[in-house]
Motif scaffolding. Sequence first.
Motif, PDB file in Angstrom:
ATOM      1  N   LEU A 320      27.310  50.724  22.462  1.00 45.67           N
ATOM      2  CA  LEU A 320      28.461  49.843  22.649  1.00 45.67           C
ATOM      3  C   LEU A 320      28.687  49.454  24.112  1.00 45.67           C
ATOM      4  CD1 LEU A 320      30.975  51.320  20.059  1.00 45.67           C
ATOM      5  CD2 LEU A 320      29.868  49.084  19.999  1.00 45.67           C
ATOM      6  N   ARG A 321      28.001  50.117  25.038  1.00 46.37           N
ATOM      7  CA  ARG A 321      28.065  49.705  26.445  1.00 46.37           C
ATOM      8  C   ARG A 321      27.304  48.394  26.664  1.00 46.37           C
ATOM      9  NH1 ARG A 321      29.758  53.126  30.363  1.00 46.37           N
ATOM     10  NH2 ARG A 321      28.561  51.892  31.869  1.00 46.37           N
ATOM     11  N   LEU A 322      26.340  48.123  25.778  1.00 46.54           N
ATOM     12  CA  LEU A 322      25.511  46.934  25.923  1.00 46.54           C
ATOM     13  C   LEU A 322      26.182  45.728  25.287  1.00 46.54           C
ATOM     14  CD1 LEU A 322      22.146  48.631  24.925  1.00 46.54           C
ATOM     15  CD2 LEU A 322      22.748  47.839  27.222  1.00 46.54           C
ATOM     16  N   ASN A 323      26.031  44.568  25.896  1.00 50.16           N
ATOM     17  CA  ASN A 323      26.595  43.351  25.321  1.00 50.16           C
ATOM     18  C   ASN A 323      26.024  43.067  23.942  1.00 50.16           C
ATOM     19  OD1 ASN A 323      27.183  43.061  28.260  1.00 50.16           O
ATOM     20  ND2 ASN A 323      28.083  41.132  27.579  1.00 50.16           N
ATOM     21  N   GLU A 324      24.740  43.391  23.744  1.00 46.17           N
ATOM     22  CA  GLU A 324      24.125  43.141  22.445  1.00 46.17           C
ATOM     23  C   GLU A 324      24.593  44.146  21.404  1.00 46.17           C
ATOM     24  OE1 GLU A 324      19.916  45.564  22.848  1.00 46.17           O
ATOM     25  OE2 GLU A 324      20.049  43.541  23.695  1.00 46.17           O
ATOM     26  N   GLY A 325      25.181  45.250  21.854  1.00 47.75           N
ATOM     27  CA  GLY A 325      25.750  46.230  20.947  1.00 47.75           C
ATOM     28  C   GLY A 325      24.718  47.034  20.182  1.00 47.75           C
ATOM     29  N   ILE A 326      25.091  47.446  18.980  1.00 49.16           N
ATOM     30  CA  ILE A 326      24.258  48.295  18.134  1.00 49.16           C
ATOM     31  C   ILE A 326      23.575  47.443  17.076  1.00 49.16           C
ATOM     32  CG2 ILE A 326      24.282  50.224  16.490  1.00 49.16           C
ATOM     33  CD1 ILE A 326      26.884  51.157  17.957  1.00 49.16           C
ATOM     34  N   ASP A 327      22.264  47.523  17.037  1.00 50.00           N
ATOM     35  CA  ASP A 327      21.509  46.844  15.984  1.00 50.00           C
ATOM     36  C   ASP A 327      21.659  47.681  14.714  1.00 50.00           C
ATOM     37  OD1 ASP A 327      19.342  46.165  14.169  1.00 50.00           O
ATOM     38  OD2 ASP A 327      18.471  45.024  15.825  1.00 50.00           O
ATOM     39  N   LEU A 328      22.391  47.155  13.741  1.00 52.99           N
ATOM     40  CA  LEU A 328      22.738  47.934  12.553  1.00 52.99           C
ATOM     41  C   LEU A 328      21.525  48.254  11.687  1.00 52.99           C
ATOM     42  CD1 LEU A 328      26.040  46.054  11.723  1.00 52.99           C
ATOM     43  CD2 LEU A 328      25.842  48.372  12.629  1.00 52.99           C
ATOM     44  N   ARG A 329      20.543  47.358  11.653  1.00 53.04           N
ATOM     45  CA  ARG A 329      19.327  47.641  10.888  1.00 53.04           C
ATOM     46  C   ARG A 329      18.527  48.763  11.535  1.00 53.04           C
ATOM     47  NH1 ARG A 329      17.660  41.316  10.053  1.00 53.04           N
ATOM     48  NH2 ARG A 329      18.989  40.872   8.252  1.00 53.04           N
ATOM     49  N   ASP A 330      18.377  48.694  12.857  1.00 59.93           N
ATOM     50  CA  ASP A 330      17.657  49.753  13.562  1.00 59.93           C
ATOM     51  C   ASP A 330      18.381  51.088  13.407  1.00 59.93           C
ATOM     52  OD1 ASP A 330      15.759  47.974  14.373  1.00 59.93           O
ATOM     53  OD2 ASP A 330      16.408  47.876  16.471  1.00 59.93           O
ATOM     54  N   VAL A 348      36.940  48.715  10.489  1.00 57.71           N
ATOM     55  CA  VAL A 348      37.760  47.636   9.907  1.00 57.71           C
ATOM     56  C   VAL A 348      38.975  47.327  10.781  1.00 57.71           C
ATOM     57  CG1 VAL A 348      39.200  46.956   7.959  1.00 57.71           C
ATOM     58  CG2 VAL A 348      36.952  47.975   7.550  1.00 57.71           C
ATOM     59  N   PRO A 349      39.820  48.328  11.142  1.00 52.45           N
ATOM     60  CA  PRO A 349      40.966  48.010  12.001  1.00 52.45           C
ATOM     61  C   PRO A 349      40.582  47.566  13.413  1.00 52.45           C
ATOM     62  CG  PRO A 349      40.841  50.383  11.590  1.00 52.45           C
ATOM     63  CD  PRO A 349      39.874  49.726  10.669  1.00 52.45           C
ATOM     64  N   LEU A 350      39.496  48.106  13.948  1.00 45.83           N
ATOM     65  CA  LEU A 350      39.053  47.689  15.284  1.00 45.83           C
ATOM     66  C   LEU A 350      38.622  46.229  15.276  1.00 45.83           C
ATOM     67  CD1 LEU A 350      36.938  50.825  16.343  1.00 45.83           C
ATOM     68  CD2 LEU A 350      39.149  50.138  17.293  1.00 45.83           C
ATOM     69  N   LYS A 351      37.968  45.822  14.199  1.00 46.62           N
ATOM     70  CA  LYS A 351      37.549  44.426  14.065  1.00 46.62           C
ATOM     71  C   LYS A 351      38.769  43.520  13.893  1.00 46.62           C
ATOM     72  CE  LYS A 351      34.198  41.546  11.570  1.00 46.62           C
ATOM     73  NZ  LYS A 351      35.095  40.461  11.143  1.00 46.62           N
ATOM     74  N   GLN A 352      39.732  43.968  13.106  1.00 48.74           N
ATOM     75  CA  GLN A 352      40.959  43.182  12.898  1.00 48.74           C
ATOM     76  C   GLN A 352      41.732  43.017  14.210  1.00 48.74           C
ATOM     77  OE1 GLN A 352      42.833  45.485   9.785  1.00 48.74           O
ATOM     78  NE2 GLN A 352      41.849  44.306   8.134  1.00 48.74           N
ATOM     79  N   ALA A 353      41.627  44.011  15.078  1.00 49.74           N
ATOM     80  CA  ALA A 353      42.314  43.952  16.373  1.00 49.74           C
ATOM     81  C   ALA A 353      41.591  43.075  17.381  1.00 49.74           C
ATOM     82  CB  ALA A 353      42.475  45.364  16.935  1.00 49.74           C
ATOM     83  N   ILE A 358      31.187  41.776  14.557  1.00 39.95           N
ATOM     84  CA  ILE A 358      29.935  42.016  13.840  1.00 39.95           C
ATOM     85  C   ILE A 358      29.293  40.662  13.561  1.00 39.95           C
ATOM     86  CG2 ILE A 358      28.855  42.991  11.781  1.00 39.95           C
ATOM     87  CD1 ILE A 358      31.467  44.726  11.532  1.00 39.95           C
ATOM     88  N   GLU A 359      28.133  40.447  14.144  1.00 40.41           N
ATOM     89  CA  GLU A 359      27.394  39.193  13.951  1.00 40.41           C
ATOM     90  C   GLU A 359      25.900  39.493  13.976  1.00 40.41           C
ATOM     91  OE1 GLU A 359      28.388  36.234  16.823  1.00 40.41           O
ATOM     92  OE2 GLU A 359      30.550  36.541  16.623  1.00 40.41           O
ATOM     93  N   ALA A 365      31.188  45.309  21.220  1.00 37.35           N
ATOM     94  CA  ALA A 365      32.534  45.170  21.763  1.00 37.35           C
ATOM     95  C   ALA A 365      32.739  43.742  22.255  1.00 37.35           C
ATOM     96  CB  ALA A 365      32.750  46.152  22.906  1.00 37.35           C
ATOM     97  N   THR A 366      33.925  43.211  22.026  1.00 38.50           N
ATOM     98  CA  THR A 366      34.262  41.885  22.538  1.00 38.50           C
ATOM     99  C   THR A 366      34.645  42.010  24.012  1.00 38.50           C
ATOM    100  OG1 THR A 366      36.591  42.136  21.952  1.00 38.50           O
ATOM    101  CG2 THR A 366      35.121  41.206  20.264  1.00 38.50           C
ATOM    102  N   GLU A 367      34.904  40.888  24.644  1.00 37.01           N
ATOM    103  CA  GLU A 367      35.347  40.922  26.045  1.00 37.01           C
ATOM    104  C   GLU A 367      36.608  41.774  26.176  1.00 37.01           C
ATOM    105  OE1 GLU A 367      36.972  37.830  29.454  1.00 37.01           O
ATOM    106  OE2 GLU A 367      35.518  37.105  27.980  1.00 37.01           O
ATOM    107  N   LYS A 368      37.529  41.596  25.267  1.00 37.98           N
ATOM    108  CA  LYS A 368      38.749  42.403  25.255  1.00 37.98           C
ATOM    109  C   LYS A 368      38.410  43.874  24.991  1.00 37.98           C
ATOM    110  CE  LYS A 368      43.098  42.847  22.622  1.00 37.98           C
ATOM    111  NZ  LYS A 368      43.847  42.296  21.449  1.00 37.98           N
ATOM    112  N   GLY A 369      37.412  44.098  24.149  1.00 37.74           N
ATOM    113  CA  GLY A 369      37.027  45.452  23.785  1.00 37.74           C
ATOM    114  C   GLY A 369      36.421  46.243  24.921  1.00 37.74           C
TER     115      GLY A 369
END
Length: 393
Positions: A320-330, A348-353, A358-359, A365-369
Amino acid sequence: MNNMKKGLAVYVHIPYCARKCQYCDFVSYENMLDTCQLYGTRICEEIAQYKTLLSDYEVQSVFFGGGTPSFVPEEMIGNILHTLQCQIAFSKDAEITLECNPNSITLQKLQAYYAFGINRLSIGLQSLSDAELSILGRLHSSKQVLESLQYAAEAGFSNISVDLMFGIPGQTLTSLSNTIRSCAAFPIQHISLYSLILEEGTPLYQKVQQGIITPVSEEIDRAMYHSAVHQLKKLGFAQYEVSNFARENQYRCRHNLTYWKLGEYIGLGCAAHSCFQNTRYCNPSSLTEYLKGTDREQAMKSGQALTYKDHLEEAVMLGLRLNEGIDLRDFQAKYSLNLLEAAASAIVPLKQAGIISIEDNRLFATEKGFDLLNYIILQISAALDEKKVERNL
């Protein structure tokens, strides 16, 4: 064949400094340069202990950190690198980085490093404001900063990174912006941007506690970070990790990416940490103890074997430190776990906030995240704990 070998990163700790900075809590030593010849010998002995163990590996990156590697005689650096190259296989395009400070850089030293095969510099600039450098206890001036960048290019280096700091007492958004703009005018390819952390026990921490220096507020600190991120983007530096920016993908720090992507690495020298063959271990932090010699086999035996849970937590924390985040398949292929399902109570709540997204099968993490990264990591880790996820590796 070489392309079948496992990748390895090597960190070499050079603990010598002309003087510790006001904010520094790293393992480094002043006034002990008379021991550096023996120290170099001990590192070469430590390398020899790894020779057989690393027959199936090839070095993809080396990082000389400190301390101040550019403070010691350049021959010491060259000898350590040569010993590594003789004992362990290197990939043809291995990234070899040396940290240096402007006050200990000369053109002759940089030319020697380049001749040794060092192909990347990480220069500890921190600021181009003399007042800010003074508060930090840095030994260089803004003039020396500019000279060091000129020398680096003149010596032939085409992969130059600089460290910058924000949140310095007395620093303003304008002075930070001026530092970034001036640095970007030079042919540098990478910038690491760190918030000043007031570590307990350091002189700067003591001055804040005594009311001699007023720290920057958290609000101003965050404003500086966001302003710097946006300015760097406009100047052509793409963010790829919470504190790191590169002009192009090939200039991302491959050594640090090994850490963030849970690759294997060994640490040489006092206080150096390793994560190798599913075990974490470290060398003595005392220079005196290290100079007596090390036993790699004993260090590994007394280290910490990583559990499945350890791997999950680190994959989340570092990914989550990386802009690309976690590759869910890997992630699922490596850990046999659907992260979105296993940690749904947090995700779920973190995404709602709006602090994670997830893309394209990536959780990031978003910029705010990025401002709430520790909170995000704790929430996801706690959700995994609740599921009592535990398997054998």
